[in-house]
Structures are given as structure tokens and as C-alpha cells.
Write an enzyme that holds these catalytic residues in place. Structure first.
Site, short mmCIF file in Angstrom:
data_model
loop_
_atom_site.label_atom_id
_atom_site.label_comp_id
_atom_site.label_asym_id
_atom_site.label_seq_id
_atom_site.Cartn_x
_atom_site.Cartn_y
_atom_site.Cartn_z
N GLU A 261 0.99 -1.27 -0.06
CA GLU A 261 0.08 0.06 -0.02
C GLU A 261 0.76 1.20 -0.13
O GLU A 261 0.96 2.00 0.93
CB GLU A 261 -0.92 -0.05 1.17
N GLU A 365 -4.12 -8.78 -1.19
CA GLU A 365 -4.78 -8.63 0.17
C GLU A 365 -6.33 -8.44 0.39
O GLU A 365 -6.62 -7.67 -0.47
CB GLU A 365 -3.99 -7.56 0.91
#
Ligand SMILES: *[C@@H]1O[C@H](CO)[C@@H](O)[C@H](O)[C@H]1NC(C)=O
Ligand SMILES: *[C@@H]1O[C@H](CO)[C@@H](O)[C@H](O)[C@H]1NC(C)=O
Ligand SMILES: *[C@@H]1O[C@H](CO)[C@@H](O)[C@H](O)[C@H]1NC(C)=O
Ligand SMILES: *[C@@H]1O[C@H](CO)[C@@H](O)[C@H](O)[C@H]1NC(C)=O
Ligand SMILES: *[C@@H]1O[C@H](CO)[C@@H](O)[C@H](O)[C@H]1NC(C)=O
Ligand SMILES: *[C@@H]1O[C@H](CO)[C@@H](O)[C@H](O)[C@H]1NC(C)=O
Ligand SMILES: *[C@@H]1O[C@H](CO)[C@@H](O)[C@H](O)[C@H]1NC(C)=O
Length: 514
Positions: A261, A365
Site C-alpha cells: 500500500e 490482500e
């Protein structure tokens, strides 16, 4: 009535056929020990001596279809059989065997510190049952494992592998006690149980604080300086050292993501480990530092994935990074996360694939942020997102923590999450949630190398999602999800044969045939 009779007869024949073979014995699989929790919620309870297993796929003969069903009302990968018929009685989903797309890389979850802490809290025999549930032939046969490089929010504290300020040579680089106690031993045991092999990939949350503009593993910060500079170069070598250290424990990595991220690290006071990269910085880091460092150290075959962040950022990030051939040559694929998928048009996946057809897209994820035990709705959210992804070029799907406590931790910033398996250390048992079986409908029956087959659906139901694949064993597998509160009559068409079935309310089914 006629088809119901045929169903029963054929079912009986298949079960008989099954009983004649050692490989298939429905009686050898153990059923879910279902515990109802009220409001229609339930889990399958496992402990040191008992855990449910998946009925092995019988040797299929022409005209027989194996069916695995899970539903809100309590089926958990329940095995049955159905016949092929000459006519259809429901909405037709025609499998087009000659219209192929992407092939499957796999399905899996993450070996986090928290997962390891929970697994370790069980008796050894229950630990085995938990790992077997995920990785062994009697389980759902995950073949992907993600490993956070050093700490993340699902750790009990912050640490990196080299907190010595100014150690540009990484002379003090060392794995943490968490790797040695809570990650490596469980990865090794999972690998030993797996028949398919496990593709492992690593993802960093943050560089050591001393390498960063804000001198902090949390918050808004990036690496100091510019790509090609000493901090970026050291950070690339840190990946190499990580791979080398795990190799000493016989764990060879299949892949890496360049950063978990990367957009989190640009959020003011971001509260857990993060590090910011703009797409331009990621492009240049890969081109000048990470790609060359991996290649120079005989890790050139490790599949490097860009993004590892929300699908919503496509195709923008892919265009920024991959339009530079010097960066693109090091990138094998694009990792996506499912958060905010409700705002993320699936067209973005199609566009990304069209523009960069030689880069795979892998979901890296996902988790449900609401910690509630035994909820079917979470299984449905997973299955729905997986089917959307698979129908738009995605090659597999990786869940987050493979096990958490019943409150969804530990997590040092209390960013608690759901997990397909909750561990109750006090009771020395663990709970397989509906989400676990949702993952299984894909991971178990779509082995790596399965190739996506388009389906022609003249009148699709808005409540039904489906995808079909040709498996490496030449069987076809199709996964169907019904999100409606009523059942729906469906027909799978393959050539001139039909399987007709009544898809129960809120249910998932995987069909497999020759
Ligand atoms: C495990 O669960 C099974 C099935 O509920 C039960 O019969 C058995 O006693 C349990 N074993 C332990 C060690 O608690
Ligand atoms: C593809 O398969 C369909 C039937 O499944 C058939 O009608 C069609 O001719 C095939 N097309 C090609 C190009 O083989
Ligand atoms: C790695 O594998 C080799 C060969 O199978 C074995 O001899 C060695 O003990 C293993 N090392 C570790 C750290 O597991
Ligand atoms: C993040 O830090 C940079 C550099 O210190 C600063 O320019 C930027 O405004 C900060 N952004 C946020 C959202 O705090
Ligand atoms: C890191 O940042 C957090 C807030 O983002 C702050 O509470 C903490 O004190 C900082 N740590 C250091 C070592 O600066
Ligand atoms: C990789 O090797 C090349 C050739 O030996 C060298 O020029 C380059 O600096 C190395 N890059 C990194 C990041 O190690
Ligand atoms: C965990 O086990 C304890 C002891 O058996 C029990 O009291 C508790 O309710 C269990 N927790 C959950 C969430 O099932």
C-alpha cells in the site's frame, strides 16, 4: 420429478463408483462439527483430535458431475453428484471451451506475526489440523503464502530487520524473533504438508525509521533522497538480504511486492507502518534500485509485483510504472487489494490487461474489517469479489491473516480484522468460518494452471455470479454464487449436455466434470 429421479439414481451410481476406489471414499472425509451461534451464524469447530476434511474428488466418468456445496444454512463443501441431461430447466450458463483467457496462479493467505502467535497458542496437534485445513490434500490446498517483511500492524510492536542508524552496508541486518518463532516454523510445516507447493511472496510495510524522511515507521514518510541514491539503494539490498536469510531456512520466495500500500505513506499521521511512493517513485525505484539489485544477486527470477494497493488505482498506476520499458522489464505482475472495490469499476482491470497483457494481475490482500464470528455474509463478500476479479483477468486471490484471535488480533494499533480461522486458545480449539469455505470453493478446485473459460449467458440473473475453468487434469470446474434470498434454477451447458440445479438461497457451489 423425472429429473429428480435421475438425479438420485446417478448420485447413487457415482457414490458406488466412488466406493470401489481407494482414492475416493466419501466416508473417509470428516464432516464439519457445526456450532450454531444464533442469528444463522455458525462455525466448524476443530481441536487437537477432530477437524473436518474435504471429500476427495472421485475419479469422474463421462456424464457425471461432482458438486461441492456451501450455504448460509450450514452446508460446508458438502459433496454430492449430479448427472448430465439432454435438456435444460433453468437459466443457461454455457461453457465455451474454446474461449480461454488467463491461467490461475493460485489462492492463499498471509503468514503474519499475529497469525503465528495464534497458531502457536494451540496444542501441537491442533496446530497441525489448522495448517492441514489450509495446505494439505485433505484441506483446501492453498498454494500462495504472503509474508510481511519485518513488522506490520498485525505485529505486537514495531521493528525492522536493521534499526542501526546509518548502516548502509546492512551489516546489522538480522531476521527478528518473530520470523524465527512465528513465521518460519509454520511456513516450513505448511510446505511439508502441501502437494501443490506454496508460492511465497514478501511485502514490506516500512523501511527502518532511519532511512525515512520522517524518521518513523508510521506516519507520512518516504525514503530519504531520490531513486538511485544511497537510501534507495540500501532499501533494495534489504530485499535481497531478506530473501537470502529466508533461503537459509529453506524457504525460497516465488515473488515480492515492491511496497505494501504505497499510498498509505502519504497519509498524514498514518497510524501503522507505511512508506509512501508515488507511481513515479515506484517506477524509478524498480528501474534504478530494486530490479538491478535482484538481478545482480541471482534473484532475477523472483516475480516482482508493482502496486500492492487498491484496485481503484488502476489503470493509472500501471500506466505510470509500466510505460517505462526500463522499469517494466523487471515487473512480472500487478498486486491489487480489495478495499473500496465497491467504488472501483471492473473495467479498470480489463483496461489494465489490454494495455499490459504480459503482466499478470493478482489479488494480494483482502479482509473483512467487521470482526463478527460465523457470518455467511463475509463468505459471500469474498466469493463475490473473487468471481468479479476472475471474470476480469485476475489470476488468483490472497487473503490476509490466516488465523486471528476471536477478537481479530493481536494488532498493536487495534486495527482488528476478521480471518477465515479464529483461534480460541483458552478452549484449545479453532473455528473455521464461512469465509474459510468460500476460499476453499476456489483454492481447492482451481489448481494453478487452470485456464479461464468464457461462458455465454443469454439471460443472466443479477443475483448470480459464476466463472468456469479448464483444469490441468482436463476436468472443467465452475464456481457459482447465489446472493439472493430465494433459490434459482440454473443449467450449466457444455456442448449438448446440461446439468440442472436448484441453487439454494445464499449459497456457493463448485461443479467439476470431465
Ligand atoms: C475435540 O472435538 C471432538 C468433537 O467435538 C470431541 O469429541 C473431542 O473430545 C475434542 N477433543 C479435545 C481434546 O477436546
Ligand atoms: C467453439 O466451440 C463452439 C461450441 O462450444 C463451436 O460452435 C465453435 O465452432 C467453436 N469455435 C472454434 C473457433 O473452434
Ligand atoms: C534445509 O534442507 C536441507 C536438505 O533437505 C536440510 O539438510 C537442512 O537441514 C534444511 N535446513 C533447515 C534450516 O531447515
Ligand atoms: C507529508 O510530508 C511531506 C513532506 O514532509 C509534506 O510536504 C506533505 O504535505 C505531507 N502530507 C500530509 C498529508 O501530511
Ligand atoms: C512516530 O509517529 C507517531 C505518530 O504518527 C508518534 O506518536 C511517535 O512518537 C513517532 N515516533 C518517533 C520515534 O518519532
Ligand atoms: C548491478 O550490477 C551492475 C553491473 O555489475 C552494476 O553496474 C550496478 O551498479 C549493480 N546495481 C545494483 C543495484 O547492485
Ligand atoms: C472460547 O473458549 C472459552 C472457554 O471454552 C469460552 O468461554 C468462550 O466463549 C470461547 N470464545 C468464543 C468466541 O467462542
Amino acid at each position: 420429478m423425472w429429473s429428480a429421479t435421475r438425479f438420485t439414481v446417478s448420485h447413487f451410481v457415482l457414490l458406488l463408483a466412488c466406493l470401489h476406489q481407494q482414492a475416493c471414499s466419501t466416508s473417509s472425509s470428516l464432516p464439519c462439527n457445526l456450532r450454531g451461534l444464533g442469528n444463522g451464524n455458525s462455525v466448524c469447530v476443530c481441536n487437537a483430535t477432530y477437524c473436518d476434511t474435504v471429500t476427495p474428488l472421485p475419479q469422474l466418468t463421462e456424464g457425471q458431475v461432482a458438486v461441492y456445496s456451501s450455504s448460509e444454512d450450514g452446508e460446508r463443501l458438502a459433496f454430492s453428484a449430479a448427472p448430465f441431461l439432454k435438456t435444460s430447466t433453468g437459466l443457461v450458463y454455457e461453457v465455451l471451451r474454446n474461449k480461454t483467457r488467463q491461467s490461475i496462479i493460485g489462492f492463499g493467505g498471509a503468514f503474519t506475526d499475529s497469525a503465528g502467535i495464534n497458531i502457536a497458542s494451540l496444542p501441537q496437534a491442533a496446530q497441525d489440523k489448522l495448517l492441514q485445513s489450509y495446505f494439505a490434500p485433505e484441506g483446501i490446498e492453498y498454494n500462495i503464502g504472503r509474508v510481511p517483511m519485518a513488522s506490520c500492524d498485525f505485529s505486537t510492536h514495531q521493528y525492522s530487520y536493521d534499526d542501526v542508524d546509518g548502516d548502509f552496508q546492512l551489516q546489522h541486518f538480522a531476521l527478528a524473533p518473530e520470523d524465527l518463532k512465528y513465521k518460519i516454523p509454520f511456513i516450513q510445516r505448511a510446505m511439508a504438508m502441501s502437494k501443490r507447493g506454496i508460492k511465497m511472496f514478501g511485502s514490506p510495510w516500512s523501511a527502518p525509521a532511519w532511512m525515512k524522511t520522517n524518521k518513523n515507521m508510521t506516519g507520512n514518510g518516504t525514503l530519504i533522497g531520490q531513486p538511485g541514491g544511497p537510501y534507495y539503494r540500501t532499501w533494495a539490498n534489504y530485499f535481497v538480504r531478506f530473501l537470502q536469510e529466508y533461503q537459509k531456512h529453506n524457504i525460497t520466495f516465488w515473488g515480492l511486492t515492491a511496497q505494501n500500500e504505497p499510498t498509505d505513506g502519504y497519509i498524514y499521521k498514518h497510524y501503522f507502518q507505511a512508506m509512501g511512493f508515488t507511481p513515479e517513485q515506484q517506477r524509478d525505484f524498480i528501474k534504478l534500485d530494486l530490479g538491478p539489485a535482484l538481478h545482480n544477486n541471482s534473484f532475477g527470477d523472483v516475480k516482482l509485483m508493482m502496486l500492492d494497493d487498491n484496485r481503484l488505482l488502476l489503470p493509472y498506476w500501471a500506466e505510470k510504472v509500466l510505460s517505462d520499458p526500463e522499469a517494466a522489464k523487471y515487473v512480472s505482475g500487478i498486486g491489487i487489494h480489495w478495499y473500496v472495490d465497491q467504488f472501483s469499476p471492473l473495467l479498470a482491470l480489463d483496461l489494465t490487461h489490454q494495455e499490459f497483457p504480459d503482466k499478470f494481475i493478482l489479488a494480494t490482500e483482502a479482509t473483512v474489517k467487521v470482526v463478527k464470528i460465523g457470518v455467511w455474509d463475509h463468505a459471500q463478500s469474498y466469493a463475490s469479489d473473487i468471481l468479479d476479479d476472475l471474470n476480469h483477468w485476475v489470476t488468483g486471490w490472497t487473503d490476509w491473516n490466516i488465523a486471528l484471535s476471536t477478537i481479530g488480533g493481536p494488532n498493536w494499533v487495534h486495527n482488528l480484522d476478521n480471518s477465515p480461522i479464529f483461534v480460541n486458545a483458552t478452549a484449545k480449539e479453532f473455528y473455521k468460518q464461512p469465509m474459510f469455505y468460500a476460499m476453499g470453493h476456489f483454492s481447492k478446485f482451481l489448481p494453478p494452471g487452470s485456464v479461464y473459460l468464457e461462458m455465454a449467458v443469454p439471460s443472466p440473473s443479477p443475483y448470480v455470479k459464476a466463472a468456469a475453468f479448464l483444469r490441468p487434469d482436463s476436468n472443467v470446474a465452475a464456481v457459482f454464487l447465489n446472493m439472493d434470498s430465494s433459490s434459482v434454477l440454473l443449467s450449466i451447458k457444455d456442448g449438448s449436455r446440461y446439468v440442472n440445479f436448484d441453487m439454494q438461497p445464499y449459497s456457493l457451489r463448485t461443479f467439476i466434470w470431465k
